[in-house]
Design an enzyme around this catalytic site. Structure first.
Site, PDB file in Angstrom:
ATOM      1  CE  LYS A 146      -3.331  -2.097   3.183  1.00 57.50           C
ATOM      2  NZ  LYS A 146      -3.901  -1.971   4.551  1.00 57.50           N
ATOM      3  N   GLY A 147       2.100   1.130   0.450  1.00 58.48           N
ATOM      4  CA  GLY A 147       2.913   2.306   0.740  1.00 58.48           C
ATOM      5  C   GLY A 147       3.053   3.294  -0.407  1.00 58.48           C
ATOM      6  CD  GLU A 160       8.342  -0.514  -3.027  1.00 58.03           C
ATOM      7  OE1 GLU A 160       7.529   0.250  -2.480  1.00 58.03           O
ATOM      8  OE2 GLU A 160       8.578  -1.652  -2.604  1.00 58.03           O
ATOM      9  CG  ASP A 161       6.450   3.224   0.034  1.00 58.42           C
ATOM     10  OD1 ASP A 161       6.825   2.190  -0.552  1.00 58.42           O
ATOM     11  OD2 ASP A 161       6.056   3.209   1.211  1.00 58.42           O
ATOM     12  CG  ASP A 188      14.655  -0.143   4.908  1.00 57.00           C
ATOM     13  OD1 ASP A 188      15.819  -0.468   5.144  1.00 57.00           O
ATOM     14  OD2 ASP A 188      13.897   0.261   5.801  1.00 57.00           O
ATOM     15  CE  LYS A 224      14.870   4.207   6.135  1.00 55.22           C
ATOM     16  NZ  LYS A 224      14.251   3.420   7.234  1.00 55.22           N
ATOM     17  CG  PHE A 282      10.598   3.291  11.036  1.00 56.61           C
ATOM     18  CD1 PHE A 282      10.799   2.126  10.304  1.00 56.61           C
ATOM     19  CD2 PHE A 282       9.304   3.714  11.276  1.00 56.61           C
ATOM     20  CE1 PHE A 282       9.718   1.392   9.827  1.00 56.61           C
ATOM     21  CE2 PHE A 282       8.219   2.977  10.807  1.00 56.61           C
ATOM     22  CZ  PHE A 282       8.428   1.820  10.082  1.00 56.61           C
ATOM     23  CB  VAL A 283      10.439   8.049   7.314  1.00 53.06           C
ATOM     24  CG1 VAL A 283      11.628   8.889   7.752  1.00 53.06           C
ATOM     25  CG2 VAL A 283      10.829   7.130   6.160  1.00 53.06           C
ATOM     26  NE  ARG A 292      -0.649   1.718   4.903  1.00 46.80           N
ATOM     27  CZ  ARG A 292       0.431   0.981   4.644  1.00 46.80           C
ATOM     28  NH1 ARG A 292       1.437   1.504   3.974  1.00 46.80           N
ATOM     29  NH2 ARG A 292       0.507  -0.268   5.038  1.00 46.80           N
TER      30      ARG A 292
HETATM   31  C1  PRP Z   1       7.387  -1.335   2.679  1.00 43.70           C
HETATM   32  C2  PRP Z   1       7.590  -0.358   1.532  1.00 43.70           C
HETATM   33  C3  PRP Z   1       8.373  -1.184   0.533  1.00 43.70           C
HETATM   34  C4  PRP Z   1       9.220  -2.074   1.414  1.00 43.70           C
HETATM   35  C5  PRP Z   1      10.619  -1.539   1.481  1.00 43.70           C
HETATM   36  O1  PRP Z   1       6.317  -2.179   2.367  1.00 43.70           O
HETATM   37  O2  PRP Z   1       6.367   0.077   0.991  1.00 43.70           O
HETATM   38  O3  PRP Z   1       7.538  -1.970  -0.285  1.00 43.70           O
HETATM   39  O4  PRP Z   1       8.606  -2.054   2.721  1.00 43.70           O
HETATM   40  O5  PRP Z   1      11.425  -2.296   2.357  1.00 43.70           O
HETATM   41  P1  PRP Z   1      12.576  -3.275   1.903  1.00 43.70           P
HETATM   42  O6  PRP Z   1      13.405  -2.554   0.861  1.00 43.70           O
HETATM   43  O7  PRP Z   1      13.341  -3.499   3.175  1.00 43.70           O
HETATM   44  O8  PRP Z   1      11.991  -4.540   1.388  1.00 43.70           O
HETATM   45  P2  PRP Z   1       5.557  -3.144   3.426  1.00 43.70           P
HETATM   46  O9  PRP Z   1       6.008  -4.542   3.185  1.00 43.70           O
HETATM   47  O10 PRP Z   1       5.722  -2.581   4.813  1.00 43.70           O
HETATM   48  O11 PRP Z   1       4.051  -3.027   2.958  1.00 43.70           O
HETATM   49  P3  PRP Z   1       3.164  -1.679   2.728  1.00 43.70           P
HETATM   50  O12 PRP Z   1       3.648  -1.055   1.445  1.00 43.70           O
HETATM   51  O13 PRP Z   1       1.772  -2.179   2.645  1.00 43.70           O
HETATM   52  O14 PRP Z   1       3.411  -0.776   3.929  1.00 43.70           O
END
Ligand code: PRP
Length: 175
Positions: free
Chosen positions: A39-40, A95-96, A99, A127, A148-149, A161
């Site tokens: 969803k991010g 992607e948002d 990480d 990041k 952590f943001v 969100r």
């Molecule tokens: C978050 C974010 C990326 C991912 C990045 O998604 O939206 O998809 O983590 O992290 P990484 O590079 O360490 O894999 P999450 O799995 O939390 O789901 P969301 O988008 O629904 O919040």
């Protein structure tokens, strides 16, 4: 606890504008599918694609790795698949935040198995200090330090969100 504002709405909008300008120069003559990783990425995705001058196809995929923690589990689960055929298409994964890179690496592998013409990555935030998988990022909005943001799509345990800006969040000190 929300500690401090890391990015204002003006800074976020400026980064999106820069990315859209680069994408607009790149999209001419392409058969592009923009894939939002739910969803991010949803706030970034709608703001970005609404600034594209060419017609593109949009679709959504949902994977999850974090659950209700700030640490990636390293195991990505496909929650919702695409609905369009991406074979022979130029795919732009949106992607948002990148990480560890584990989510993106799995999503890219999943998409490549469907024989797209190309797969490129657009991310609002990166990041680099946290990277565990070296995934190629073609379009990066803003590099941020290891904090952590939340906000503008990013969550902690599904909260925050909807915040219009991006904030540092300290999980151990209450909401
Ligand atoms: C978050 C974010 C990326 C991912 C990045 O998604 O939206 O998809 O983590 O992290 P990484 O590079 O360490 O894999 P999450 O799995 O939390 O789901 P969301 O988008 O629904 O919040």
């Amino acid at each position: 606890m929300l500690k401090e504002k890391v990015l204002t709405r003006e800074e976020i909008d400026a980064a999106i504008e820069r990315l859209a300008a680069r994408l607009n120069a790149d999209l001419v003559g392409r058969d592009a599918v923009f894939v939002c990783i739910l969803k991010g990425a949803v706030y970034f995705f709608t703001a970005l694609t609404a600034r594209l001058k060419e017609s593109v196809v949009i679709d959504f995929i949902q994977v999850s790795s974090y659950g209700a923690t700030t640490e990636s589990s390293g195991t990505v689960i496909l929650v919702k698949d695409l609905t369009v055929d991406i074979s022979d298409k130029d795919v732009f994964v949106v992607e948002d935040i990148v990480d560890t890179g584990l989510t993106l690496a799995d999503v890219i592998a999943l998409l490549h198995a469907r024989h797209p013409r190309s797969v490129r990555v657009v991310t609002l935030l990166s990041k680099p200090a946290r990277r565990r998988k070296d995934v190629p990022l073609d379009f990066v909005g803003i590099e941020i330090p290891d904090r952590f943001v939340v906000g503008f799509g990013l969550d902690f345990a599904e909260h925050f969100r909807n915040l219009p800006e991006i904030w540092e969040y300290l999980p151990d000190q209450g909401v």
